[in-house]
Write an enzyme that holds these catalytic residues in place. Structure first.
Site, mmCIF file in Angstrom:
data_model
loop_
_atom_site.group_PDB
_atom_site.id
_atom_site.type_symbol
_atom_site.label_atom_id
_atom_site.label_comp_id
_atom_site.label_asym_id
_atom_site.label_seq_id
_atom_site.Cartn_x
_atom_site.Cartn_y
_atom_site.Cartn_z
ATOM 1 N N HIS A 123 -52.109 -47.842 57.681
ATOM 2 C CA HIS A 123 -52.735 -46.518 57.727
ATOM 3 C C HIS A 123 -52.822 -46.015 56.279
ATOM 4 O O HIS A 123 -51.969 -46.355 55.455
ATOM 5 C CB HIS A 123 -51.817 -45.620 58.565
ATOM 6 C CG HIS A 123 -52.359 -44.267 58.885
ATOM 7 N ND1 HIS A 123 -52.373 -43.232 57.983
ATOM 8 C CD2 HIS A 123 -52.876 -43.765 60.042
ATOM 9 C CE1 HIS A 123 -52.873 -42.152 58.558
ATOM 10 N NE2 HIS A 123 -53.195 -42.441 59.801
ATOM 11 N N ASP A 200 -43.174 -47.898 58.276
ATOM 12 C CA ASP A 200 -43.931 -46.784 58.820
ATOM 13 C C ASP A 200 -43.839 -46.898 60.342
ATOM 14 O O ASP A 200 -44.507 -47.726 60.963
ATOM 15 C CB ASP A 200 -45.384 -46.890 58.333
ATOM 16 C CG ASP A 200 -46.307 -45.893 59.027
ATOM 17 O OD1 ASP A 200 -45.865 -45.217 59.961
ATOM 18 O OD2 ASP A 200 -47.478 -45.818 58.620
ATOM 19 N N GLN A 203 -46.125 -45.294 64.902
ATOM 20 C CA GLN A 203 -46.623 -45.747 66.209
ATOM 21 C C GLN A 203 -45.561 -46.481 67.025
ATOM 22 O O GLN A 203 -45.868 -47.023 68.087
ATOM 23 C CB GLN A 203 -47.840 -46.656 66.023
ATOM 24 C CG GLN A 203 -49.044 -45.939 65.441
ATOM 25 C CD GLN A 203 -49.457 -44.711 66.241
ATOM 26 O OE1 GLN A 203 -49.150 -44.582 67.430
ATOM 27 N NE2 GLN A 203 -50.130 -43.799 65.585
ATOM 28 N N LYS A 226 -46.224 -37.360 67.698
ATOM 29 C CA LYS A 226 -46.676 -38.564 68.396
ATOM 30 C C LYS A 226 -45.678 -38.990 69.469
ATOM 31 O O LYS A 226 -45.888 -39.981 70.162
ATOM 32 C CB LYS A 226 -46.870 -39.701 67.389
ATOM 33 C CG LYS A 226 -48.013 -39.454 66.407
ATOM 34 C CD LYS A 226 -48.214 -40.638 65.514
ATOM 35 C CE LYS A 226 -49.073 -40.363 64.314
ATOM 36 N NZ LYS A 226 -50.499 -40.160 64.603
ATOM 37 N N CYS A 364 -58.238 -43.965 59.906
ATOM 38 C CA CYS A 364 -57.450 -43.914 58.655
ATOM 39 C C CYS A 364 -56.959 -45.297 58.249
ATOM 40 O O CYS A 364 -55.827 -45.446 57.778
ATOM 41 C CB CYS A 364 -56.268 -42.953 58.766
ATOM 42 S SG CYS A 364 -56.744 -41.267 59.048
#
Ligand code: PLP
Length: 406
Positions: A123, A200, A203, A226, A364
């Site tokens: 991303h 990261d 997700q 999220k 993104c």
């Protein structure tokens, strides 16, 4: 999956029962943000109506109560990702700010010629903060390639290491392809070269159990919005020994020890990295989101979402011209697709008219789009409250749109 009562869960999310263009909403944009249950909104209301006061150093009752709620959230987050200490849990505005914090602060240790390894599926939030360092120091991004399924090439990854490698920054789960990257293996490889790793986790946290201690990652970043929590809150987990030697990211209140015009000392962890008034109301409500997820169980959520993924993927593939991007064996419930040459925007717009919320565009991840040779995709992403019936509605709608655009 008798024990997974999706209809009981759905009742907690008022947004799911609204209509769009007079049709029942089917919300399949969970990768961008998830909907929020009543329990979380109740927590926000409770704080505003009862305990709203600025946190820390307040002598009065409301301030002490609000501080206790914020710090209880920090302890809940610590447990959620199995961090060794709350000192290693820093509240930020989101994943993006967490990565920027590491790039700006840990990045002060980088020298000209240093290299940062990222993957082709990152991303922008895990690309641009590292590039911003180039204003000060000549650092270079080295990119892990992937195969056509969206699986990272680990041999190529191993070959990227050299004496200049200063950091690995990689997504746990791709927000476009759904690929679950083998981050434990990648971290162990980086550590064998003495290189720290930032994961990261934007997700991952809402879809699987995450254990930062077991992963042995040096930094782990994620966002509350999220994972069914409020917007405006994120987390940076960092190993104490690294956070202690890193300089503050921003200056201001909350993050200091003593201040004079000649010299300032900084607060201990985690406050050293939390300048200014934090988003204490939403931080407190983030705890309610975790309290909500915990009894459902991440394994049950993952199994449910997987069933939706498999079912929807196989049915979508019946549509002539269907192109699905991301077919890794280890994949989360995200389906990026194009129907023949139809533009992703047209598909998304027509689906919206049918009451279906999907995302379109480059998500993104422009470098990934370049790798795939496309401008964008339509992305359907599933959450704990989606049902097989919604998948059927979605599949029928995609079929209809495919005919309209053919
Ligand atoms: N990283 C990944 C993989 C994401 O999917 C996202 C958001 O979609 C981000 C980072 C940025 O998260 P936020 O906008 O919450 O900071």
């Amino acid at each position: 999956m008798e024990s997974y009562d999706v209809n009981r869960l759905r009742a907690d999310f008022p947004a799911l029962s609204r209509k769009v263009y007079n049709r029942q909403l089917v919300y399949l944009d969970n990768t961008a943000t998830s909907q929020t249950p009543r329990q979380v909104v109740k927590s926000i209301e409770h704080s505003y109506y009862n305990t709203k006061a600025n946190v820390h150093r307040g002598v009065h009752t409301l301030s002490q109560e609000m501080t206790a709620l914020q710090e209880a959230a920090r302890e809940r987050v610590r447990g959620w990702v199995n961090a060794p200490s709350t000192d290693e849990v820093i509240f930020t505005r989101g994943t993006t700010e967490a990565i920027n914090l590491v790039a700006a602060s840990y990045g002060t240790f980088f020298k000209d010629g240093d290299e940062i390894i990222v993957s082709v599926m990152e991303h922008h939030a895990n690309i641009v903060p590292w590039q911003l360092l180039q204003n000060r120091v000549n650092v270079k991004l080295r990119v892990i390639p992937m195969d056509d399924r969206g699986v990272l090439d680990l041999d190529a990854y191993r070959n990227l290491f050299n004496s200049h490698t200063a950091m690995v920054a990689v997504a746990h789960v791709s927000n476009v392809l759904g690929t679950v990257n083998p981050v434990a293996e990648m971290i162990s490889e980086a550590h064998s070269h003495g290189v720290p790793v930032l994961v990261d986790g934007a997700q991952a946290v809402a879809h699987q159990r995450v254990d930062v201690k077991a992963l042995d990652c040096d930094f782990y970043a994620f966002s509350s919005h999220k994972m069914y929590g409020p917007s405006g809150v994120g987390v940076l987990y960092g190993k104490r020994e690294l956070l202690e030697k890193m300089p503050p990211y921003q200056g201001g209140g909350e993050m200091i020890g003593n201040v004079s015009f000649e010299h300032t000392t900084f607060a201990e962890l985690p406050f050293k990295f939390e300048a200014g008034t934090p988003d204490f109301i939403d931080i407190a409500a983030f705890k309610s989101a975790i309290d909500y997820l915990q009894p459902i169980g991440m394994d049950a959520i993952a199994a449910h979402e997987h069933e939706l993924l498999e079912y929807t993927t196989s049915r979508l593939l019946e549509i002539p011209g269907m192109r699905i991007f991301g077919t890794a064996p280890d994949k989360d419930a995200i389906i990026s697709f194009l129907i023949g040459d139809a533009h992703h925007y047209d598909t998304g717009m027509l689906l919206d008219k049918l009451g279906i919320a999907v995302r379109t565009g480059h998500h993104c991840a422009e470098p990934l789009m370049h790798r795939l040779g496309i401008e964008g995709t339509v992305r359907a992403s599933f959450g704990l409250y989606n049902t097989i019936e919604e998948c059927d509605t979605f599949i029928a709608a995609v079929k209809r749109v495919a005919m309209m655009l053919a």
